[in-house]
Design a protein around this motif. Structure first.
Motif, PDB file in Angstrom:
ATOM      1  N   GLY A 174       0.431  11.091  -1.981  1.00  0.00           N
ATOM      2  CA  GLY A 174      -0.540  11.645  -1.210  1.00  0.00           C
ATOM      3  C   GLY A 174      -1.902  11.568  -1.873  1.00  0.00           C
ATOM      4  O   GLY A 174      -2.486  12.498  -1.640  1.00  0.00           O
ATOM      5  N   SER A 175      -2.027  10.520  -2.598  1.00  0.00           N
ATOM      6  CA  SER A 175      -3.336  10.344  -3.378  1.00  0.00           C
ATOM      7  C   SER A 175      -3.833   8.904  -3.584  1.00  0.00           C
ATOM      8  O   SER A 175      -2.768   8.125  -3.518  1.00  0.00           O
ATOM      9  N   VAL A 176      -5.018   8.688  -4.085  1.00  0.00           N
ATOM     10  CA  VAL A 176      -5.469   7.373  -4.356  1.00  0.00           C
ATOM     11  C   VAL A 176      -6.501   7.313  -5.528  1.00  0.00           C
ATOM     12  O   VAL A 176      -6.843   8.490  -5.657  1.00  0.00           O
ATOM     13  N   THR A 177      -6.277   6.459  -6.447  1.00  0.00           N
ATOM     14  CA  THR A 177      -7.220   6.514  -7.477  1.00  0.00           C
ATOM     15  C   THR A 177      -8.463   6.108  -7.196  1.00  0.00           C
ATOM     16  O   THR A 177      -8.565   4.560  -6.753  1.00  0.00           O
ATOM     17  N   ALA A 178      -9.816   6.483  -7.037  1.00  0.00           N
ATOM     18  CA  ALA A 178     -10.729   6.040  -6.307  1.00  0.00           C
ATOM     19  C   ALA A 178     -11.428   4.977  -7.536  1.00  0.00           C
ATOM     20  O   ALA A 178     -11.004   4.803  -8.681  1.00  0.00           O
ATOM     21  N   ILE A 179     -12.539   4.481  -7.117  1.00  0.00           N
ATOM     22  CA  ILE A 179     -13.182   3.362  -7.843  1.00  0.00           C
ATOM     23  C   ILE A 179     -13.561   3.710  -9.205  1.00  0.00           C
ATOM     24  O   ILE A 179     -13.808   3.045 -10.102  1.00  0.00           O
ATOM     25  N   ASP A 180     -14.026   5.192  -9.212  1.00  0.00           N
ATOM     26  CA  ASP A 180     -14.514   5.810 -10.582  1.00  0.00           C
ATOM     27  C   ASP A 180     -13.308   6.388 -11.271  1.00  0.00           C
ATOM     28  O   ASP A 180     -13.680   7.060 -12.021  1.00  0.00           O
ATOM     29  N   GLY A 181     -12.258   6.314 -10.858  1.00  0.00           N
ATOM     30  CA  GLY A 181     -10.966   6.961 -11.604  1.00  0.00           C
ATOM     31  C   GLY A 181     -10.634   8.175 -11.317  1.00  0.00           C
ATOM     32  O   GLY A 181      -9.505   8.729 -11.629  1.00  0.00           O
ATOM     33  N   THR A 182     -11.484   8.932 -10.403  1.00  0.00           N
ATOM     34  CA  THR A 182     -11.046  10.218 -10.003  1.00  0.00           C
ATOM     35  C   THR A 182      -9.719   9.890  -8.900  1.00  0.00           C
ATOM     36  O   THR A 182      -9.646   8.908  -8.317  1.00  0.00           O
ATOM     37  N   VAL A 183      -8.668  10.867  -9.318  1.00  0.00           N
ATOM     38  CA  VAL A 183      -7.612  10.901  -8.262  1.00  0.00           C
ATOM     39  C   VAL A 183      -8.026  11.664  -6.842  1.00  0.00           C
ATOM     40  O   VAL A 183      -8.164  12.833  -7.201  1.00  0.00           O
ATOM     41  N   VAL A 184      -7.880  11.005  -5.760  1.00  0.00           N
ATOM     42  CA  VAL A 184      -8.418  11.623  -4.543  1.00  0.00           C
ATOM     43  C   VAL A 184      -7.114  11.902  -3.659  1.00  0.00           C
ATOM     44  O   VAL A 184      -6.434  11.117  -3.612  1.00  0.00           O
ATOM     45  N   PRO A 185      -6.808  13.141  -3.470  1.00  0.00           N
ATOM     46  CA  PRO A 185      -5.853  13.471  -2.253  1.00  0.00           C
ATOM     47  C   PRO A 185      -6.212  12.635  -0.993  1.00  0.00           C
ATOM     48  O   PRO A 185      -7.348  12.657  -0.437  1.00  0.00           O
ATOM     49  N   LEU A 186      -5.256  12.090  -0.385  1.00  0.00           N
ATOM     50  CA  LEU A 186      -5.551  11.297   0.861  1.00  0.00           C
ATOM     51  C   LEU A 186      -3.899  11.419   1.581  1.00  0.00           C
ATOM     52  O   LEU A 186      -2.927  11.072   1.133  1.00  0.00           O
ATOM     53  N   ARG A 187      -3.973  11.698   2.880  1.00  0.00           N
ATOM     54  CA  ARG A 187      -2.917  12.169   3.706  1.00  0.00           C
ATOM     55  C   ARG A 187      -2.654  10.534   4.241  1.00  0.00           C
ATOM     56  O   ARG A 187      -3.225  10.055   5.283  1.00  0.00           O
ATOM     57  N   ALA A 188      -1.777   9.851   3.673  1.00  0.00           N
ATOM     58  CA  ALA A 188      -1.226   8.585   4.110  1.00  0.00           C
ATOM     59  C   ALA A 188      -0.156   8.478   5.150  1.00  0.00           C
ATOM     60  O   ALA A 188       0.930   8.381   4.719  1.00  0.00           O
ATOM     61  N   GLU A 189      -0.533   8.597   6.417  1.00  0.00           N
ATOM     62  CA  GLU A 189       0.641   8.745   7.561  1.00  0.00           C
ATOM     63  C   GLU A 189       0.772   7.299   7.941  1.00  0.00           C
ATOM     64  O   GLU A 189       1.823   7.062   8.625  1.00  0.00           O
ATOM     65  N   THR A 190      -0.373   6.567   8.225  1.00  0.00           N
ATOM     66  CA  THR A 190      -0.105   5.227   8.604  1.00  0.00           C
ATOM     67  C   THR A 190      -0.979   4.220   7.684  1.00  0.00           C
ATOM     68  O   THR A 190      -2.212   4.500   7.333  1.00  0.00           O
ATOM     69  N   ILE A 191      -0.346   3.009   7.587  1.00  0.00           N
ATOM     70  CA  ILE A 191      -0.963   2.155   6.661  1.00  0.00           C
ATOM     71  C   ILE A 191      -1.537   1.127   7.614  1.00  0.00           C
ATOM     72  O   ILE A 191      -0.617   0.343   8.336  1.00  0.00           O
ATOM     73  N   CYS A 192      -2.826   0.552   7.416  1.00  0.00           N
ATOM     74  CA  CYS A 192      -3.286  -0.348   8.226  1.00  0.00           C
ATOM     75  C   CYS A 192      -3.031  -1.643   7.501  1.00  0.00           C
ATOM     76  O   CYS A 192      -3.452  -2.025   6.479  1.00  0.00           O
ATOM     77  N   VAL A 193      -2.180  -2.734   8.336  1.00  0.00           N
ATOM     78  CA  VAL A 193      -2.008  -4.007   7.749  1.00  0.00           C
ATOM     79  C   VAL A 193      -2.548  -5.060   8.590  1.00  0.00           C
ATOM     80  O   VAL A 193      -3.091  -4.702   9.737  1.00  0.00           O
ATOM     81  N   HIS A 194      -2.699  -6.433   8.076  1.00  0.00           N
ATOM     82  CA  HIS A 194      -3.215  -7.185   8.877  1.00  0.00           C
ATOM     83  C   HIS A 194      -2.253  -8.512   9.316  1.00  0.00           C
ATOM     84  O   HIS A 194      -1.163  -8.526   8.834  1.00  0.00           O
ATOM     85  N   GLY A 195      -2.550  -9.205  10.604  1.00  0.00           N
ATOM     86  CA  GLY A 195      -1.488 -10.246  10.692  1.00  0.00           C
ATOM     87  C   GLY A 195      -2.178 -11.294  11.273  1.00  0.00           C
ATOM     88  O   GLY A 195      -1.513 -12.142  12.141  1.00  0.00           O
ATOM     89  N   ASP A 196      -3.157 -11.779  10.730  1.00  0.00           N
ATOM     90  CA  ASP A 196      -3.560 -13.128  11.143  1.00  0.00           C
ATOM     91  C   ASP A 196      -3.638 -14.210  10.328  1.00  0.00           C
ATOM     92  O   ASP A 196      -3.944 -15.442  10.503  1.00  0.00           O
ATOM     93  N   THR A 197      -2.966 -14.423   9.237  1.00  0.00           N
ATOM     94  CA  THR A 197      -2.331 -15.362   8.369  1.00  0.00           C
ATOM     95  C   THR A 197      -1.184 -15.290   7.853  1.00  0.00           C
ATOM     96  O   THR A 197      -0.815 -14.264   7.699  1.00  0.00           O
ATOM     97  N   PRO A 198      -0.838 -16.539   7.538  1.00  0.00           N
ATOM     98  CA  PRO A 198       0.842 -16.587   6.970  1.00  0.00           C
ATOM     99  C   PRO A 198       0.561 -15.522   5.884  1.00  0.00           C
ATOM    100  O   PRO A 198       1.740 -14.788   5.563  1.00  0.00           O
ATOM    101  N   GLY A 199      -0.404 -15.784   4.785  1.00  0.00           N
ATOM    102  CA  GLY A 199      -0.496 -14.637   3.727  1.00  0.00           C
ATOM    103  C   GLY A 199      -0.226 -13.202   4.075  1.00  0.00           C
ATOM    104  O   GLY A 199       0.347 -12.340   3.378  1.00  0.00           O
ATOM    105  N   ALA A 200      -0.958 -13.210   5.016  1.00  0.00           N
ATOM    106  CA  ALA A 200      -0.820 -11.491   5.485  1.00  0.00           C
ATOM    107  C   ALA A 200       0.266 -11.311   5.984  1.00  0.00           C
ATOM    108  O   ALA A 200       0.938  -9.799   5.707  1.00  0.00           O
ATOM    109  N   VAL A 201       1.240 -12.170   6.470  1.00  0.00           N
ATOM    110  CA  VAL A 201       2.571 -11.684   7.163  1.00  0.00           C
ATOM    111  C   VAL A 201       3.411 -11.341   5.998  1.00  0.00           C
ATOM    112  O   VAL A 201       4.132 -10.605   5.817  1.00  0.00           O
ATOM    113  N   ASP A 202       3.298 -12.288   4.994  1.00  0.00           N
ATOM    114  CA  ASP A 202       4.212 -12.216   3.710  1.00  0.00           C
ATOM    115  C   ASP A 202       3.495 -10.822   3.095  1.00  0.00           C
ATOM    116  O   ASP A 202       4.650 -10.035   2.662  1.00  0.00           O
ATOM    117  N   LEU A 203       2.382 -10.567   3.053  1.00  0.00           N
ATOM    118  CA  LEU A 203       1.999  -8.972   2.386  1.00  0.00           C
ATOM    119  C   LEU A 203       2.609  -7.806   3.262  1.00  0.00           C
ATOM    120  O   LEU A 203       3.260  -7.117   2.449  1.00  0.00           O
TER     121      LEU A 203
END
Lengths: 253, 253, 253, 253
Positions: B203-232
């Motif tokens: 329920g959190s992410v480490t920000a670019i400056d090292g801070t741990v930020v709480p984050l409600r991760a209910e849906t993850i955005c993924v991409h689907g336009d390249t074969p590499g994206a599908v593998d990901l």
């Protein structure tokens, strides 16, 4: 005895104003509202559906080929599947504005070239009807009596509403006489009002060759784009009233 | 523990093919389907909604500014009322295809420039939310946790679903780090899969400056336009499974 | 002995990529560049004209009906005046990019449904020709030998370039056999290359019924949208070279 | 002493009529003709260029962002390269109609949001100017005195024509006062005519704070969309004549 008066509405686009919607809406009972393919845009749709609600006009989808610059008046050889999906898209779009306004979408009437083609081409008519069935089988389908669109609607169990044109001459087979023929378009307002009324009360029209043709006149198409057109609607209403014909939105029997 | 995987779908147009929808659809749980303003057309909508139904992906409206040539990626200073009505139009359009396919429309996620602006601009966010309320208040609103769009949705009593981007660095305030910064986009698939999983489980992410930020991760955005994206996407799913996280469409709590 | 190889180019749009322009441009001698009505946009036009300049391909206007979603493939009953003005607009648009690149606009070839209609409909053909005369009477008009478009061009004093299709069967009257007939499209690359070469060297084609039909083969239409298509162009070039036929842009005689 | 009167023309589209072009064209000396991106279509372009030719009005390209439904009034964050190529496309399109009518294209004036942005944003202004240089460096660039567009034009060696707005209040720095301020738009026709004349004869304007600001008034922007607007143009012309100011198309010095 009663009849519906339908008129094309919501044909403005962006900064462009078209039609006298504010003056006409109180006078008609069914508004064929453009859905963005030949005219109309989301802002215009919002205002037009609201205006119809205000005046208790029944709202219909005036679906078209995608041809804004040609105002949907140019025939296109789109496939039936394209027409089906284009129709479904437009039904949904206008349906959302009806939902937002708390009023039902009541009918569908194809526009321009699509209207003309759907009267004759059963495959296109079936495509439109498939979209209606998928979206809402309670929608009334405005179609010329005897047309391919009427037949397609009825074959799918939908209610077809017989549409007539009081300012147009008819052939002996109940189709409209070509606009190119002399006398094909009737310009005298008194005569148009009289024809409209007689179509409703007699259930028939005298064709261009003198034949009396039976015609199910359930909705009369009127125009609303010139001050003269507005006066004509008033005159038709007056003449209908004199003959004891009420005006009311078309409805399933 | 569970999370939704959402991906933009149905972004082909006419003869133009975009995205690997056939390969991606079985791997995701929510499809953000283009509605014709930045991509998609009635034929593509029909096929995409059908494809989503086939794979039991929840269907959402991926609404956009009207900018086909710019793919909805260019900010426009449309008025809130224009955005509201454009949103309503697009909701209705895709809703019709859902109705035809016998599946519900489940969520809305603005696209491109409109997405970015709606995260920050409360007036635009409110406009989108008004359209949702008018069309169907049961629709889930995908929005970044803490964003203006989330706040607007919640203020109107709608369910906001917290969306996270596993391949993007975050600022200490929970917003996305600018793409212009070094390290703002994470390219290593293993790292992305790991981040995705940790976001959900912690329920959190480490920000670019090292801070741990709480984050409600209910849906993850993924991409689907390249074969590499599908593998990901496959890798993210595998990593989530290893950690005991189920994937399932977002739902109202 | 020489012949021109023409191919449709610049048919990408916005974010959508179509065709293998980078691979094909070095292999052809005339590029029919989309002008924004069925495909192409100002960015694509800029890049495509620049690419043609780089490879010394002659540039032509690939004008179309205004039908982006239908890729210009659907017949429309536009008036001749509409076609004339739409053509003029597109000629000007691509002409500006030629001017910017310091290369001449050399030819015009209608696209899709407009191409097909203009081969048969003299009024449409005349409309296109009027636009050419008004814009630049030095433009070459690509048209099937014997077609209405060829006749219209010649009647106006323009140079018509006889276009042939090596992968299509011909009728005894020199028109293309309907794609619906078995054998109407030739798929074997070797056979296509051989036909192309024989059309040029013999000035005739063997029709579907065995008749040998005279045919002025000044430019061969090739395709560039699949890897196989690119190989085919290479094979046609090789076969032409073996027969001593040079490839060079079409030119006024 | 002389000045140019410029007015937006050719802003109809398809079936939609906008502006009183027939009445206004004889009264102005420069017509800014819409090129199809915010308004206008090939048919309208043909008629408008012909009308300008008939009344000897100089013709200019009224180029815009691609936003028909928003009439080009909405700011878009298009890239400079997009603006450059969009401008080039539109210059070519209108240029073709000028060529067909046998009249030169004389000037360029960006429309709506692009006009406003190009007065302030040097990168956009440079983009427009690059398109002009590529297409025809003899084109005059209509721009507010002191604006980024004027500077960009002059830096590229083009002729910038100083444009003034007689019905708008000015700031002390020579920019237009925001329309939101009281008194920012002057409605009294007599006052507008008087201001127009004094701007030309004095080469200055009294700003909203009383400062007298020098202003190069080479072309006056007038409107032509209401009967009142037409009367106002007549009044401006009369007042200019009384003061010995001739009206004539702008020209390179």
């Amino acid at each position: 005895m009663h009849v519906d008066l339908n008129c094309d509405m919501g044909e403005s686009f962006g900064t462009y104003q078209l039609g006298l919607d504010e003056q006409v809406m109180p006078l008609i009972t069914s508004a064929n509202v453009a859905c963005g393919f030949h005219a109309g845009d989301p802002q215009v749709l919002r205002r037009t559906v609201e205006l119809a609600r205000l005046h208790s006009a029944a709202i219909g989808a005036h679906v078209s080929f995608p041809d804004l610059v040609g105002f949907g008046r140019r025939e296109m050889n789109a496939t039936p599947l394209e027409v089906e999906n284009d129709t479904l898209y437009q039904l949904g779009a206008i349906g959302a504005f009806c939902k937002a306004a708390g009023v039902p979408l009541r009918h569908i009437k194809p526009h321009g070239a699509l209207y003309n083609m759907a009267q004759k081409d059963r495959a296109l008519a079936d495509a439109i009807v498939r979209a209606v069935v998928a979206f809402d089988p309670a929608l009334l389908v405005f179609a010329q009596p005897g047309s391919a669109l009427e037949q397609a609607a009825q074959a799918a169990g939908l209610t077809a509403i017989g549409e007539v044109f009081a300012d147009r001459a008819y052939n002996a087979d109940g189709t409209l006489a070509s606009r190119k023929l002399p006398g094909a378009v009737i310009h005298d307002p008194e005569q148009v009002a009289e024809r409209a009324t007689r179509m409703v009360t007699s259930g028939s029209v005298t064709a261009i060759d003198g034949t009396v043709v039976p015609l199910r006149a359930e909705t009369i198409c009127v125009h609303g784009d010139t001050p003269g057109a507005v006066d004509l609607i008033r005159r038709i209403r007056a003449r209908l009233a004199e003959s004891g014909v009420d005006v009311a939105p078309a409805a399933a029997r």
